[in-house]
Design a protein around this motif. Structure first.
Motif, PDB file in Angstrom:
ATOM      1  N   UNK A 162      -2.447   1.915   2.187  1.00  0.00           N
ATOM      2  CA  UNK A 162      -1.757   0.638   2.354  1.00  0.00           C
ATOM      3  C   UNK A 162      -0.422   0.707   1.613  1.00  0.00           C
ATOM      4  N   UNK A 163       0.659   0.480   2.332  1.00  0.00           N
ATOM      5  CA  UNK A 163       1.978   0.590   1.702  1.00  0.00           C
ATOM      6  C   UNK A 163       2.234  -0.505   0.673  1.00  0.00           C
ATOM      7  N   UNK A 164       1.421  -1.574   0.716  1.00  0.00           N
ATOM      8  CA  UNK A 164       1.622  -2.688  -0.211  1.00  0.00           C
ATOM      9  C   UNK A 164       0.613  -2.686  -1.361  1.00  0.00           C
ATOM     10  N   UNK A 165      -0.303  -1.704  -1.376  1.00  0.00           N
ATOM     11  CA  UNK A 165      -1.340  -1.690  -2.405  1.00  0.00           C
ATOM     12  C   UNK A 165      -1.746  -0.258  -2.710  1.00  0.00           C
ATOM     13  N   UNK A 166      -2.269  -0.067  -3.930  1.00  0.00           N
ATOM     14  CA  UNK A 166      -2.779   1.252  -4.309  1.00  0.00           C
ATOM     15  C   UNK A 166      -4.152   1.508  -3.698  1.00  0.00           C
ATOM     16  N   UNK A 167      -4.844   0.430  -3.321  1.00  0.00           N
ATOM     17  CA  UNK A 167      -6.173   0.563  -2.745  1.00  0.00           C
ATOM     18  C   UNK A 167      -6.075   0.872  -1.252  1.00  0.00           C
TER      19      UNK A 167
END
Length: 304
Positions: A162-167
C-alpha cells in the motif's frame, strides 16, 4: 547408495501418482467427542510454506497451490465459495460463486465458449498470492481413541503493498473445501524444507502430515471474531495465541485418560474399546464393516 536412493525416490513418486484415494484420514463426525476449529494464516515466504508458492518461474512438477486451485476451478472440477466481509467461511450451495465472477472482480482477462474458459496465464497474479487462510479441525475420535488434525478449507489471498501505509493490503479471493481439493493434490509436489531441495513429497501428504506453519488468527466462536479484534497489540495477541496452542496440547495429552476413567468402568467395556482401537488407521467405511464382521464371528463362536 546414492543411486539406490534416487531409484527409490523415483519409484515412490510413480507409486503415488497411481494412487486414487486421499492420504488424509476423513473425519467421521459421528465418532467425534471433542472438536476445536482453528484458523491460521499461512505466510508463503516462511520456509515451511515456500513449497506452496505459485511463482511464475516454477517448473510444472512443482506447480504451486494457487495455480492448481485456479486451474481446477477453471475446468469446473471444484467449487468456489464467496469470502464474506466478516471472514467466516460459509461452505454452502447458496454461497457458491463462479470462477468468472472472481476473474471479473480482479480484472483478469479471459475468453469463454460455452462452459470452457481460457485465461492468459500472464494475466494471473500468481506471484502476489503469498498468503493462505486455512481452517483446520483438531478433534478426538472416540472410535479410534485418537486425536486427529484435519484441514477443512483454504482461502488464497493476494497481498500487495500500500503506497499510503507500511502495512500490506490483503485481498482474500474465495474459499475452497479441502476434502474436495485433496484428491487432486497427489499429482503435484512440494518441497517441505528448502534446506533440502531434493526432498519432494505430494502436496496432499504435506497437508495430511500438517507440515505447514501458520499463526492462529481465530478460533471458532459464536461471534466469529478474529483475535486481532479483541487483542489490540502484538504482545497480548502473541500471549493469547500461545495460550490457545498450550490449551489444545493439554487437552490432547489428557483427554485419553479422562475419557476412559469417566466413561468406561467395567472390563467388558474396556475389552470392546480395545477391539475398536485395533483398527485405528482404517478408514471409517472399512472399519464399520470389519467391526460388524468381528461381532458376527463372536456370535457364531458362542453358538458353537
Amino acid at each position: 547408495m546414492i543411486a539406490l536412493a534416487v531409484n527409490i525416490h523415483t519409484y515412490a513418486q510413480g507409486t503415488v501418482r497411481q494412487r486414487d484415494w486421499p492420504v488424509g484420514v476423513p473425519m467421521d463426525e459421528e465418532s467425534v467427542e471433542w472438536r476445536q476449529d482453528v484458523y491460521r494464516e499461512l505466510d508463503l515466504t516462511n520456509a515451511r510454506n515456500e513449497g506452496l508458492y505459485s511463482g511464475s518461474n516454477q517448473e510444472d512438477v512443482t506447480t504451486g497451490l494457487f495455480a492448481k486451485i485456479l486451474d481446477l476451478a477453471i475446468t469446473r472440477k471444484i467449487d468456489l465459495y464467496k469470502y464474506e466481509i466478516d471472514g467466516n467461511e460459509r461452505l454452502t450451495k447458496n454461497n457458491q460463486t463462479k470462477v468468472e465472477d472472481i476473474l471479473d472482480d480482479f480484472h483478469i482477462n479471459y475468453t469463454s465458449k460455452g462452459d470452457a474458459i481460457t485465461v492468459n496465464k500472464s494475466d494471473i497474479p500468481y506471484a502476489e498470492v503469498t498468503t493462505f487462510y486455512l481452517k483446520e479441525a483438531l478433534y478426538f475420535d472416540a472410535i479410534n481413541s485418537s486425536f486427529q488434525k484435519r484441514v477443512i478449507a483454504l482461502c488464497p489471498v493476494i497481498v500487495m503493498k500500500d503506497e499510503f501505509s507500511d502495512e500490506p493490503v490483503r485481498y482474500p479471493l474465495f474459499w475452497v473445501k479441502y476434502p474436495q481439493l485433496e484428491k487432486y493434490l497427489h499429482s503435484i509436489y512440494t518441497i517441505p524444507d528448502y534446506r533440502n531441495i531434493a526432498s519432494r513429497i505430494p502436496m496432499d501428504e504435506y497437508f495430511a502430515m500438517n507440515l505447514y506453519y501458520g499463526e492462529i488468527y481465530k478460533v471458532y466462536n459464536i461471534y466469529g471474531n478474529a483475535l486481532p479484534m479483541t487483542f489490540k497489540n502484538d504482545t497480548t495477541l502473541q500471549v493469547e495465541r500461545q495460550r490457545i496452542t498450550e490449551n489444545m496440547q493439554k487437552i490432547r495429552r489428557t483427554t485419553y485418560n479422562t475419557y476412559y476413567s469417566n466413561k468406561i468402568e467395567n472390563k467388558e467395556e474396556k475389552a470392546a474399546v480395545k477391539e475398536k482401537i485395533k483398527y485405528k488407521w482404517i478408514f471409517p467405511w472399512q472399519k464399520k464393516k470389519i467391526l460388524k464382521a468381528t461381532e458376527q464371528e463372536k456370535t457364531d463362536n458362542k453358538k458353537r
